[in-house]
Every structure is written in C-alpha cells, then in structure tokens.
Scaffold this motif. Structure first.
Motif, PDB file in Angstrom:
ATOM      1  N   ARG A  82     -13.257  57.638 -67.144  1.00 28.28           N
ATOM      2  CA  ARG A  82     -13.491  56.191 -67.275  1.00 28.28           C
ATOM      3  C   ARG A  82     -14.681  55.900 -68.189  1.00 28.28           C
ATOM      4  N   ALA A  83     -15.712  56.733 -68.104  1.00 24.99           N
ATOM      5  CA  ALA A  83     -16.865  56.550 -68.988  1.00 24.99           C
ATOM      6  C   ALA A  83     -16.452  56.745 -70.449  1.00 24.99           C
ATOM      7  N   ALA A  84     -15.573  57.723 -70.703  1.00 28.42           N
ATOM      8  CA  ALA A  84     -15.117  57.966 -72.069  1.00 28.42           C
ATOM      9  C   ALA A  84     -14.280  56.796 -72.589  1.00 28.42           C
ATOM     10  N   ILE A  85     -13.416  56.238 -71.740  1.00 29.00           N
ATOM     11  CA  ILE A  85     -12.626  55.076 -72.146  1.00 29.00           C
ATOM     12  C   ILE A  85     -13.556  53.912 -72.497  1.00 29.00           C
ATOM     13  N   LYS A  86     -14.581  53.731 -71.686  1.00 27.68           N
ATOM     14  CA  LYS A  86     -15.552  52.664 -71.978  1.00 27.68           C
ATOM     15  C   LYS A  86     -16.232  52.912 -73.327  1.00 27.68           C
ATOM     16  N   GLN A  87     -16.606  54.174 -73.601  1.00 24.41           N
ATOM     17  CA  GLN A  87     -17.218  54.494 -74.886  1.00 24.41           C
ATOM     18  C   GLN A  87     -16.281  54.180 -76.041  1.00 24.41           C
ATOM     19  N   LEU A  88     -15.014  54.541 -75.881  1.00 26.10           N
ATOM     20  CA  LEU A  88     -14.064  54.352 -76.969  1.00 26.10           C
ATOM     21  C   LEU A  88     -13.764  52.876 -77.223  1.00 26.10           C
ATOM     22  N   ARG A  89     -13.905  52.044 -76.208  1.00 23.32           N
ATOM     23  CA  ARG A  89     -13.762  50.597 -76.439  1.00 23.32           C
ATOM     24  C   ARG A  89     -14.845  50.097 -77.395  1.00 23.32           C
ATOM     25  N   GLU A  90     -15.964  50.811 -77.424  1.00 26.78           N
ATOM     26  CA  GLU A  90     -17.091  50.424 -78.289  1.00 26.78           C
ATOM     27  C   GLU A  90     -17.032  51.099 -79.653  1.00 26.78           C
ATOM     28  N   ILE A  91     -15.945  51.862 -79.909  1.00 21.19           N
ATOM     29  CA  ILE A  91     -15.753  52.509 -81.217  1.00 21.19           C
ATOM     30  C   ILE A  91     -14.392  52.058 -81.756  1.00 21.19           C
ATOM     31  N   PRO A  92     -14.255  50.795 -82.136  1.00 19.23           N
ATOM     32  CA  PRO A  92     -12.935  50.269 -82.526  1.00 19.23           C
ATOM     33  C   PRO A  92     -12.351  50.977 -83.733  1.00 19.23           C
ATOM     34  N   GLN A  93     -13.182  51.581 -84.562  1.00 21.66           N
ATOM     35  CA  GLN A  93     -12.657  52.263 -85.748  1.00 21.66           C
ATOM     36  C   GLN A  93     -11.794  53.464 -85.402  1.00 21.66           C
ATOM     37  N   GLU A  94     -11.911  53.975 -84.183  1.00 25.67           N
ATOM     38  CA  GLU A  94     -11.033  55.076 -83.765  1.00 25.67           C
ATOM     39  C   GLU A  94      -9.627  54.578 -83.442  1.00 25.67           C
ATOM     40  N   GLY A  95      -9.466  53.299 -83.195  1.00 28.34           N
ATOM     41  CA  GLY A  95      -8.140  52.727 -82.998  1.00 28.34           C
ATOM     42  C   GLY A  95      -7.428  53.160 -81.729  1.00 28.34           C
ATOM     43  N   VAL A  96      -8.172  53.563 -80.705  1.00 29.27           N
ATOM     44  CA  VAL A  96      -7.547  53.999 -79.460  1.00 29.27           C
ATOM     45  C   VAL A  96      -7.130  52.773 -78.642  1.00 29.27           C
ATOM     46  N   ASP A  97      -5.894  52.773 -78.178  1.00 30.17           N
ATOM     47  CA  ASP A  97      -5.420  51.727 -77.270  1.00 30.17           C
ATOM     48  C   ASP A  97      -5.961  52.065 -75.878  1.00 30.17           C
ATOM     49  N   CYS A  98      -7.137  51.555 -75.594  1.00 28.87           N
ATOM     50  CA  CYS A  98      -7.817  51.947 -74.362  1.00 28.87           C
ATOM     51  C   CYS A  98      -7.114  51.427 -73.115  1.00 28.87           C
ATOM     52  N   ASP A  99      -6.461  50.276 -73.214  1.00 32.62           N
ATOM     53  CA  ASP A  99      -5.707  49.772 -72.060  1.00 32.62           C
ATOM     54  C   ASP A  99      -4.540  50.710 -71.733  1.00 32.62           C
ATOM     55  N   ALA A 100      -3.835  51.171 -72.760  1.00 29.94           N
ATOM     56  CA  ALA A 100      -2.726  52.091 -72.536  1.00 29.94           C
ATOM     57  C   ALA A 100      -3.232  53.429 -72.003  1.00 29.94           C
ATOM     58  N   ALA A 101      -4.352  53.907 -72.538  1.00 31.88           N
ATOM     59  CA  ALA A 101      -4.925  55.159 -72.050  1.00 31.88           C
ATOM     60  C   ALA A 101      -5.327  55.029 -70.587  1.00 31.88           C
TER      61      ALA A 101
END
Length: 299
Positions: free
Chosen positions: A160-179
C-alpha cells in the motif's frame, strides 16, 4: 547493470579487493584474472574469476545471510533439480575490512531471458514449471522458512505504501486504482492451507539462464526455503507471454486461489521495486514496469 547507489550502507567492492580476498584465502586461484560482471542484481557484486568461476560478494548486510544460506543448501538441493544451479567451490570469510562472508562458484554459461524477447516461450514455460514442480517435491529436514514465503497479508503495508508512492509519480503511468484492486483481490484469497513447499522464492529473469531459448540454470537461492507455492509463480507475469503463461499454469495444476495469490505477490514485488529502483537499477525498474502491465492486462 546497476547505476548509482541502490541502498544505504553499500560496501565499496572493487576488483582490487576481490583479487586480494581471493589471494589471501584461495592462493591456488591468486593468478587468475578478475573481471566485474554487469548485473541487474540488487544486493551482490559478481566478478568472473578466470574462465570457470565467479565470485559473489554481498554489497549490503542484508545479503550476507543469502551467502550463508547458499553454502548450506545448494549442495543439498542440486541432486533433486532438473537444471544446473550454482556450485560452491569456496566459502570466503570476512577479511581486509570486508565485513561479510562471500563465495566462489563454478561459472554457469547462458543468457538472462528478457520479457518480450523470448525465442522459445512455450518450451521455456514447460522448463520453468518442471523446475518449480521439482522444488515443490523436495523433502529435506530442517528446512528454513522462505523469504516472502508467508501470508500475503504480511506484504500489505509495504504494498500500500508503494501504491501511494506511485500515485505521486504520474510520469510512470501506473493505474494505481487497478493495481490496488488486484492487490485487494489477493488479500481476499484464502491463505495456503496445505503443507509448506520448497521454493526458490525469487524467480526473476535475472536469476534464470537460458541456452537456445531453454532453461539451462537457475541461480541466486538466497531466498529459498519453505512457504506458499504461490511464491514461485512469478515467471507467469515477470517473463512469460499470455499463451506461455497458461502452459506454465496448466503444467503446475494451479488452482484459482493460488493463482490469485501468485499474481498479487508478483504485482506487490513490482510495485515496491519500481519507485525504489527507478533511478538506480534500470533492469529492475524495467521488469517492474513489465510486471505491472502484464498483471493489469491479465485482468
């Protein structure tokens, strides 16, 4: 090859140190050439020693236990497995300021497979399934607990901490809701209720060697031990395309709950790795991106 400082507290290993360590503890090999090997690994440095050997040295304290683990268990596991695994030729000790145990292994030839560039994906899937099945069939006394081999829930806070981090790195383009949805599904899946099985527990492409597209060797057994069989399903998403993924699953006769846990575990590792390694280890970051895409596309 890794770029930059991946972890705090990394020991500055170089070729001169390796030469002096080898000369001091294995004088019979003192005149052999020492050459740094490019590696996407995260906690060890690899140096070719002559033509037939390789020296593996932990870069951080967390890797020291892996060396000791391999020295004990590799000789016991090797007779039970269908492909070659590392053979310890020398067990090095701390010296010259270097603080941890280290090992000399026989050199294993081959290339690391690359997701999206496999020449024989279906036969490779069959080879990987045979290796995993062989690991699961091993019965050896006093087996350790595998790293990452426990319940899926034990990974929840870090994931969950990693998902939160990735929400703050939009350039990675990860669909954090789907993850997050895939991760929640993994958490809801029943825990493994059978006996724990032997696992490699780190079946990343960088820990596989192929020859002619087929599995030739599996390396880096620092995480090995007993645990949930879902932990060795990682190649389904970190390496194999969809058709080969199904071959891998069918060969191992994986039930739905174990498959869901395996997918969640693989995704968790990738989510954690991407923000951590995105600027320091291109190989790890690239595979993490591949895993995230593969898992989310898998539905």
């Amino acid at each position: 090859m890794s770029a930059g400082q991946m972890h705090p507290g990394m020991y500055p290993v170089d070729g001169d140190l390796v030469r002096r360590l080898v000369a001091g503890q294995f004088p019979q090999w003192a005149e052999l050439a020492v050459e740094r090997r490019p590696s996407g690994g995260t906690v060890n440095a690899m140096y070719r020693l002559g033509d037939d050997m390789v020296v593996r040295l932990p870069l951080v304290q967390s890797g020291a236990g892996d060396v000791s683990m391999e020295q004990v268990w590799l000789p016991r596991l090797a007779p039970h497995l269908p492909v070659r695994i590392p053979e310890v030729l020398g067990a090095g000790e701390p010296a010259l300021g270097y603080p941890w145990p280290w090992s000399v292994y026989r050199w294993l030839a081959g290339e690391h497979p690359e997701a999206g560039a496999l020449s024989e994906p279906v036969p490779l899937a069959e080879d990987l399934a045979a290796f995993v099945a062989a690991m699961r069939s091993i019965t050896l006394p006093a087996a350790p607990q595998a790293h990452r081999g426990g319940p899926v829930a034990s990974l929840d806070a870090e994931t969950r901490a990693a998902i939160k981090q990735l929400r703050e790195i939009p350039q990675e383009g990860v669909d954090c809701d789907a993850a997050a949805a895939v991760w929640e599904e993994a958490l809801r899946a029943p825990d493994w209720d059978g006996p724990p099985v032997w696992l490699h527990a780190d079946l990343m492409p960088g820990n596989l060697l192929v020859d002619g597209g087929r599995l030739a060797s599996v390396i880096d057994f620092g995480c090995t031990g007993l645990g949930d069989p879902a932990c060795d399903l990682f190649p389904a998403w970190n390496l194999l395309p969809r058709d080969a993924r199904e071959v891998f699953r069918e060969a191992l006769v994986v039930d739905d709950e174990t498959w869901i846990r395996g997918r969640g575990r693989t995704l968790s590792q990738a989510l954690i790795a991407l923000p951590y390694y995105r600027r320091t280890n291109p190989a790890m970051a690239c595979n993490a991106r591949h895993v995230i895409r593969a898992v989310l596309d898998d539905g």
